[in-house]
Design a protein around this motif. Structure first.
Motif, PDB file in Angstrom:
ATOM      1  N   MET A  57       0.852  -1.188   0.000  1.00  0.00           N
ATOM      2  CA  MET A  57       0.000   0.000   0.000  1.00  0.00           C
ATOM      3  C   MET A  57       0.887   1.236   0.000  1.00  0.00           C
ATOM      4  O   MET A  57       1.742   1.398   0.873  1.00  0.00           O
ATOM      5  N   ARG A  58       0.663   2.116  -0.963  1.00  0.00           N
ATOM      6  CA  ARG A  58       1.512   3.287  -1.138  1.00  0.00           C
ATOM      7  C   ARG A  58       0.665   4.557  -1.092  1.00  0.00           C
ATOM      8  O   ARG A  58      -0.469   4.582  -1.565  1.00  0.00           O
ATOM      9  N   HIS A  59       1.251   5.598  -0.532  1.00  0.00           N
ATOM     10  CA  HIS A  59       0.678   6.940  -0.592  1.00  0.00           C
ATOM     11  C   HIS A  59       1.717   7.827  -1.275  1.00  0.00           C
ATOM     12  O   HIS A  59       2.772   8.113  -0.695  1.00  0.00           O
ATOM     13  N   LEU A  60       1.424   8.231  -2.489  1.00  0.00           N
ATOM     14  CA  LEU A  60       2.378   8.965  -3.318  1.00  0.00           C
ATOM     15  C   LEU A  60       1.888  10.384  -3.567  1.00  0.00           C
ATOM     16  O   LEU A  60       0.746  10.584  -4.002  1.00  0.00           O
ATOM     17  N   VAL A  61       2.752  11.350  -3.301  1.00  0.00           N
ATOM     18  CA  VAL A  61       2.475  12.758  -3.598  1.00  0.00           C
ATOM     19  C   VAL A  61       3.377  13.165  -4.761  1.00  0.00           C
ATOM     20  O   VAL A  61       4.605  13.092  -4.648  1.00  0.00           O
ATOM     21  N   ILE A  62       2.782  13.587  -5.863  1.00  0.00           N
ATOM     22  CA  ILE A  62       3.540  14.031  -7.035  1.00  0.00           C
ATOM     23  C   ILE A  62       3.575  15.555  -7.036  1.00  0.00           C
ATOM     24  O   ILE A  62       2.521  16.202  -7.118  1.00  0.00           O
ATOM     25  N   VAL A  63       4.766  16.118  -6.915  1.00  0.00           N
ATOM     26  CA  VAL A  63       4.943  17.571  -6.907  1.00  0.00           C
ATOM     27  C   VAL A  63       5.442  17.998  -8.287  1.00  0.00           C
ATOM     28  O   VAL A  63       6.465  17.492  -8.765  1.00  0.00           O
ATOM     29  N   ILE A  64       4.731  18.914  -8.912  1.00  0.00           N
ATOM     30  CA  ILE A  64       5.067  19.369 -10.261  1.00  0.00           C
ATOM     31  C   ILE A  64       5.497  20.831 -10.205  1.00  0.00           C
ATOM     32  O   ILE A  64       4.781  21.678  -9.667  1.00  0.00           O
ATOM     33  N   ASP A  65       6.657  21.098 -10.737  1.00  0.00           N
ATOM     34  CA  ASP A  65       7.154  22.470 -10.850  1.00  0.00           C
ATOM     35  C   ASP A  65       6.372  23.193 -11.948  1.00  0.00           C
ATOM     36  O   ASP A  65       6.305  22.730 -13.085  1.00  0.00           O
ATOM     37  N   MET A  66       5.738  24.325 -11.588  1.00  0.00           N
ATOM     38  CA  MET A  66       5.016  25.142 -12.567  1.00  0.00           C
ATOM     39  C   MET A  66       5.595  26.553 -12.617  1.00  0.00           C
ATOM     40  O   MET A  66       4.870  27.534 -12.787  1.00  0.00           O
ATOM     41  N   ASN A  98      -1.128  -0.613  -8.875  1.00  0.00           N
ATOM     42  CA  ASN A  98      -1.195  -0.423  -7.424  1.00  0.00           C
ATOM     43  C   ASN A  98      -2.617  -0.037  -7.036  1.00  0.00           C
ATOM     44  O   ASN A  98      -2.871   1.098  -6.611  1.00  0.00           O
ATOM     45  N   PRO A  99      -3.573  -0.953  -7.193  1.00  0.00           N
ATOM     46  CA  PRO A  99      -4.981  -0.579  -7.055  1.00  0.00           C
ATOM     47  C   PRO A  99      -5.408  -0.164  -5.655  1.00  0.00           C
ATOM     48  O   PRO A  99      -6.411   0.544  -5.514  1.00  0.00           O
ATOM     49  N   ILE A 100      -4.700  -0.571  -4.608  1.00  0.00           N
ATOM     50  CA  ILE A 100      -5.093  -0.158  -3.259  1.00  0.00           C
ATOM     51  C   ILE A 100      -4.208   0.979  -2.759  1.00  0.00           C
ATOM     52  O   ILE A 100      -4.226   1.305  -1.573  1.00  0.00           O
ATOM     53  N   SER A 101      -3.427   1.579  -3.636  1.00  0.00           N
ATOM     54  CA  SER A 101      -2.605   2.737  -3.279  1.00  0.00           C
ATOM     55  C   SER A 101      -3.330   4.023  -3.647  1.00  0.00           C
ATOM     56  O   SER A 101      -4.313   4.018  -4.392  1.00  0.00           O
ATOM     57  N   GLN A 102      -2.816   5.141  -3.134  1.00  0.00           N
ATOM     58  CA  GLN A 102      -3.428   6.441  -3.384  1.00  0.00           C
ATOM     59  C   GLN A 102      -2.354   7.450  -3.762  1.00  0.00           C
ATOM     60  O   GLN A 102      -1.191   7.305  -3.374  1.00  0.00           O
ATOM     61  N   LEU A 103      -2.768   8.469  -4.503  1.00  0.00           N
ATOM     62  CA  LEU A 103      -1.841   9.535  -4.882  1.00  0.00           C
ATOM     63  C   LEU A 103      -2.572  10.864  -4.926  1.00  0.00           C
ATOM     64  O   LEU A 103      -3.805  10.910  -4.963  1.00  0.00           O
ATOM     65  N   CYS A 104      -1.797  11.947  -4.922  1.00  0.00           N
ATOM     66  CA  CYS A 104      -2.358  13.290  -5.069  1.00  0.00           C
ATOM     67  C   CYS A 104      -1.317  14.176  -5.741  1.00  0.00           C
ATOM     68  O   CYS A 104      -0.144  13.795  -5.878  1.00  0.00           O
ATOM     69  N   PHE A 105      -1.735  15.358  -6.168  1.00  0.00           N
ATOM     70  CA  PHE A 105      -0.863  16.276  -6.885  1.00  0.00           C
ATOM     71  C   PHE A 105      -0.689  17.576  -6.101  1.00  0.00           C
ATOM     72  O   PHE A 105      -1.643  18.104  -5.526  1.00  0.00           O
ATOM     73  N   ILE A 106       0.546  18.079  -6.105  1.00  0.00           N
ATOM     74  CA  ILE A 106       0.881  19.387  -5.557  1.00  0.00           C
ATOM     75  C   ILE A 106       1.664  20.138  -6.619  1.00  0.00           C
ATOM     76  O   ILE A 106       2.546  19.555  -7.266  1.00  0.00           O
ATOM     77  N   VAL A 107       1.356  21.405  -6.825  1.00  0.00           N
ATOM     78  CA  VAL A 107       2.094  22.229  -7.783  1.00  0.00           C
ATOM     79  C   VAL A 107       2.741  23.391  -7.035  1.00  0.00           C
ATOM     80  O   VAL A 107       2.245  23.828  -5.991  1.00  0.00           O
TER      81      VAL A 107
END
Length: 384
Positions: A57-66, A98-107
């Motif tokens: 189980m993973r919790h992934l935060v993807i940070v994108i440079d804008m 990774n169907p039971i994992s979650q992610l979100c986005f931060i810019v």
């Protein structure tokens, strides 16, 4: 960078004539040599995963440079559009594998950081919000510290048995931070949050220190193809740091449709446009209604999944063992695609079922299907 021989930078290693490894085949083509070089690097990565415990189980935060740096056109049509297109494909594959994992986005832009999606595993909502926000454009400077502080606030309450990860895609060479960023990095280390960085320009000391201290990975993308490889390398979870087994409570709700009940609002659209209906997935603990799975119940915090989601995540716990290499003495067929394997060619074979596989099937089995077709076709002793 080359870490295999203890060197930090490529220019510290000995001079190598890499072009001499490329040779023509009988037809005068070099594609076979190129495929072999690429396959060796993939095989090396597969062999390094042997006997490694991965987080399920993973919790992934993807940070994108804008920031303004993402408008550079060294990647076509520019850095930001190129990145968002690849991230959309990555999110699709990530949720599938990774169907039971979650992610979100931060810019991060204009010296600030903003969370544009919440942690969830809903593919449709993630892609829609990302496309909508991508149309607003890139402005100002990036702030690595503000982005990390926001990511920390999202991940710090996650349970210890889950994998907490941050993937920072950064095109800027500078960062406008309000205070000492190294204190923020120390906070991430104490919370066991891994931070990996993919740079689009040159190496930045702060990013390298961030990845090194948090046991993450830092790479610089050379072109669009290399960028895609770096992003997709995060599909599989990093080795788990959890040493003890942990029991986790989950709910397996069924889809219920009762036409005689009065419609009521689902819990997953409380902050968006209200969605009233009479059917959905009902939490077995608090009876809250949800439209899709998997999801974490907003009322009682119970993780709601289906049995298929859990089954598709098992390959992280029980991965296919790396295949062994062997030189064929006679012509044989690939068990996966039935392609002819000529005599004298080095192929791989499964140590369990002893079947031979070509290069493409070997990569597909270990990185996509996670099931050996030879072993799966062997009838069980309990079958009738």
């Amino acid at each position: 960078m080359d870490e295999d021989d203890g060197k930090t930078y490529r220019w510290e290693t000995e001079y190598e004539k890499t072009w001499e490894a490329i040779k023509e085949d009988d037809s005068g083509r070099i594609q076979s040599s190129v495929d072999e070089i690429m396959y060796k690097s993939i095989r090396k990565r597969i062999l390094n995963q042997k006997n490694v415990r991965l987080g399920m189980m993973r919790h992934l935060v993807i940070v994108i440079d804008m920031s303004d740096a993402m408008t550079n056109i060294d990647m076509k049509p520019n850095r930001f559009i190129c990145c968002t297109r690849m991230i959309e494909k990555f999110v699709t594959e990530f949720i599938d594998q990774n169907p039971i994992s979650q992610l979100c986005f931060i810019v991060t832009r204009n010296k600030r950081a903003e969370k544009i999606t919440d942690l969830n595993g809903n593919l449709k909502s993630q892609i829609e919000v990302l496309k909508t926000f991508a149309s607003t454009g890139c402005h100002g400077e990036a702030s690595v510290q503000n982005a990390l502080e926001l990511a920390y606030s999202v991940l710090r309450h996650m349970p210890s048995h889950t994998s907490k990860e941050v993937l920072f895609i950064m095109g800027s060479l500078t960062s406008c931070d309000p205070s000492d960023i190294h204190k923020t990095i120390d906070t991430l280390v104490k919370s066991n949050i891994r931070c990996s960085v993919i740079g689009l320009s040159a190496e930045v000391y702060v990013c390298k220190a961030l990845a090194s201290k948090t046991n993450g990975i830092y790479n610089i993308a050379l072109d669009e193809t290399h960028l895609k490889d770096l992003i997709f390398s995060h599909l599989n979870p990093l080795p788990s740091s959890v040493t003890e087994s942990t029991l986790m409570k989950m709910g397996f709700p069924q889809y219920i449709h009762e036409p005689h009940d009065k419609p009521f609002m689902c819990a997953c659209h409380l902050e968006d446009e209200p969605n009233f209906g009479i059917s959905g997935y009902f939490c077995p603990q608090c009876n809250s209604k949800y439209c899709d799975l998997p999801v974490e119940c907003k009322v009682c915090s119970l993780t709601l999944v289906s049995a298929s989601h859990l089954a598709r995540s098992y390959h992280h716990l029980f991965p296919v063992d790396p295949f062994a290499e062997k030189s064929l003495t006679s012509v044989d067929l690939c068990t996966g695609c039935l392609k002819e394997l000529p005599a004298g060619k080095s192929v791989t074979f499964c140590t369990s079922c002893k079947n031979y596989f070509c290069i493409d099937c070997d990569v597909f089995i270990h990185e996509v299907s996670h099931v050996c077709p030879g072993c799966a076709s062997i009838p069980s002793k309990y079958s009738t």
